[in-house]
Write a protein that holds these residues in place. Sequence first.
Motif, mmCIF file in Angstrom:
data_model
loop_
_atom_site.group_PDB
_atom_site.id
_atom_site.type_symbol
_atom_site.label_atom_id
_atom_site.label_comp_id
_atom_site.label_asym_id
_atom_site.label_seq_id
_atom_site.Cartn_x
_atom_site.Cartn_y
_atom_site.Cartn_z
ATOM 1 N N ASP A 154 -4.580 3.301 3.913
ATOM 2 C CA ASP A 154 -3.926 2.027 3.923
ATOM 3 C C ASP A 154 -4.631 0.997 5.027
ATOM 4 O O ASP A 154 -4.256 0.030 4.815
ATOM 5 N N ILE A 155 -5.731 1.332 5.625
ATOM 6 C CA ILE A 155 -6.370 0.599 6.630
ATOM 7 C C ILE A 155 -7.154 -0.349 6.074
ATOM 8 O O ILE A 155 -8.183 0.216 5.395
ATOM 9 N N ARG A 156 -6.826 -1.670 6.129
ATOM 10 C CA ARG A 156 -7.682 -2.632 5.703
ATOM 11 C C ARG A 156 -8.501 -3.482 6.430
ATOM 12 O O ARG A 156 -9.428 -4.239 6.184
ATOM 13 N N ALA B 276 -11.052 -1.699 25.739
ATOM 14 C CA ALA B 276 -10.751 -2.630 24.652
ATOM 15 C C ALA B 276 -9.472 -2.128 24.070
ATOM 16 O O ALA B 276 -9.133 -0.995 24.193
ATOM 17 N N THR B 277 -9.073 -3.121 23.174
ATOM 18 C CA THR B 277 -7.648 -2.649 22.383
ATOM 19 C C THR B 277 -8.090 -2.906 20.906
ATOM 20 O O THR B 277 -8.818 -3.623 20.500
ATOM 21 N N LEU B 278 -7.721 -1.832 20.168
ATOM 22 C CA LEU B 278 -7.950 -1.792 18.613
ATOM 23 C C LEU B 278 -6.827 -2.163 17.809
ATOM 24 O O LEU B 278 -5.715 -1.784 18.263
ATOM 25 N N HIS B 279 -6.909 -3.150 17.158
ATOM 26 C CA HIS B 279 -5.687 -3.436 16.078
ATOM 27 C C HIS B 279 -5.973 -3.126 14.763
ATOM 28 O O HIS B 279 -6.987 -3.362 14.143
ATOM 29 N N LEU B 280 -5.174 -2.285 14.175
ATOM 30 C CA LEU B 280 -5.410 -1.775 12.650
ATOM 31 C C LEU B 280 -4.253 -2.620 11.784
ATOM 32 O O LEU B 280 -3.140 -2.544 12.046
ATOM 33 N N GLU B 281 -5.078 -2.941 10.816
ATOM 34 C CA GLU B 281 -4.086 -3.826 9.767
ATOM 35 C C GLU B 281 -3.999 -3.079 8.480
ATOM 36 O O GLU B 281 -4.905 -2.624 8.201
ATOM 37 N N THR B 282 -2.766 -2.955 7.892
ATOM 38 C CA THR B 282 -2.609 -2.088 6.655
ATOM 39 C C THR B 282 -2.169 -3.100 5.714
ATOM 40 O O THR B 282 -1.826 -4.053 5.924
ATOM 41 N N VAL B 283 -2.192 -2.704 4.548
ATOM 42 C CA VAL B 283 -2.023 -3.543 3.280
ATOM 43 C C VAL B 283 -1.021 -2.647 2.490
ATOM 44 O O VAL B 283 -1.186 -1.133 2.405
ATOM 45 N N GLY B 284 -0.008 -2.992 1.854
ATOM 46 C CA GLY B 284 0.696 -2.355 0.915
ATOM 47 C C GLY B 284 1.755 -1.453 1.438
ATOM 48 O O GLY B 284 2.353 -0.452 0.760
ATOM 49 N N ASP C 28 1.467 -2.364 11.077
ATOM 50 C CA ASP C 28 0.171 -2.429 11.964
ATOM 51 C C ASP C 28 0.378 -1.786 13.131
ATOM 52 O O ASP C 28 1.407 -1.280 13.493
ATOM 53 N N MET C 29 -0.943 -1.227 13.680
ATOM 54 C CA MET C 29 -0.930 -0.592 14.947
ATOM 55 C C MET C 29 -1.767 -0.963 16.019
ATOM 56 O O MET C 29 -2.982 -1.421 15.730
ATOM 57 N N THR C 30 -1.391 -0.934 17.233
ATOM 58 C CA THR C 30 -2.160 -1.398 18.226
ATOM 59 C C THR C 30 -2.670 -0.119 19.117
ATOM 60 O O THR C 30 -1.452 0.591 19.608
ATOM 61 N N LEU C 31 -3.766 0.125 19.464
ATOM 62 C CA LEU C 31 -4.168 1.201 20.328
ATOM 63 C C LEU C 31 -4.775 0.557 21.494
ATOM 64 O O LEU C 31 -5.818 0.138 21.619
ATOM 65 N N PRO C 32 -3.697 0.523 22.570
ATOM 66 C CA PRO C 32 -4.108 -0.307 24.121
ATOM 67 C C PRO C 32 -5.067 0.334 24.644
ATOM 68 O O PRO C 32 -5.226 1.456 24.849
ATOM 69 N N GLN C 33 -5.853 -0.388 25.359
ATOM 70 C CA GLN C 33 -6.888 -0.104 26.351
ATOM 71 C C GLN C 33 -7.588 1.210 26.253
ATOM 72 O O GLN C 33 -7.623 2.100 26.979
ATOM 73 N N LEU C 34 -8.396 1.372 25.240
ATOM 74 C CA LEU C 34 -9.216 2.507 25.183
ATOM 75 C C LEU C 34 -10.461 2.172 25.846
ATOM 76 O O LEU C 34 -10.775 1.094 26.182
ATOM 77 N N SER D 238 -12.708 1.755 10.114
ATOM 78 C CA SER D 238 -13.009 0.761 9.132
ATOM 79 C C SER D 238 -13.120 1.318 7.796
ATOM 80 O O SER D 238 -13.523 2.315 7.476
ATOM 81 N N PRO D 239 -12.308 0.416 6.660
ATOM 82 C CA PRO D 239 -12.423 0.587 5.357
ATOM 83 C C PRO D 239 -13.920 0.857 5.027
ATOM 84 O O PRO D 239 -14.444 -0.026 5.503
ATOM 85 N N ARG D 240 -14.289 1.661 4.280
ATOM 86 C CA ARG D 240 -15.597 1.897 3.644
ATOM 87 C C ARG D 240 -15.726 0.628 2.540
ATOM 88 O O ARG D 240 -14.745 0.185 2.195
ATOM 89 N N GLY D 241 -16.817 0.406 2.297
ATOM 90 C CA GLY D 241 -17.317 -0.806 1.448
ATOM 91 C C GLY D 241 -16.727 -0.038 0.048
ATOM 92 O O GLY D 241 -16.372 0.805 -0.333
ATOM 93 N N ILE D 242 -16.531 -1.336 -0.766
ATOM 94 C CA ILE D 242 -15.676 -1.186 -1.836
ATOM 95 C C ILE D 242 -16.643 -0.686 -3.171
ATOM 96 O O ILE D 242 -16.507 -1.027 -4.290
#
Length: 170
Positions: free
Chosen positions: A107-109, A125-133, A138-144, A157-161
Amino acid sequence: GSEMCIRDSFNHAAYTTNTASGWLLKAGLLILGVSIMAPPESLARVGFAWAQQNPAIAGLILVAIVGSAVSLARLRAGTLEVSVSDHIIEFKVGKLVRKSQWIKLADIRNVQLNANLIEQKFGAATLHLETVGTGGVDMTLPQLNADDAESLRQRLSPRGIEPTEQSKAA
């Protein structure tokens, strides 16, 4: 599957500093708002007047509040946990106030990497995951740690289409 639990990837110093400063900023703004809005004879105004007359004790109280915020943030930093399996990523934080969240990797877009000033100073750094559908979960992974955040960004990261061999045949 290739279950991967990430505990050591979190930058505890960056998380502690970022979290404690966030809490203290909110508390400071609340106190400022109360002091501006409070009527002259209110408890808030009396408290501020007392603090001005007893600066040493007021200073100790302030140090105790800051110390408590930092201690609580440090304890919370120790509970950060992310696990990534072949299909799911799960994020957990907290003991007293627990937060647990998971999303399907499929679902990660979009995956974004950000670093504020505190994070840059600590190499995090903080990682922000955005999902669709999924109703915008959304998920935030803080201070990695910055390196771990980058490798996780690449993994998630979503693979190429590009169509797979199976979908071409279908």
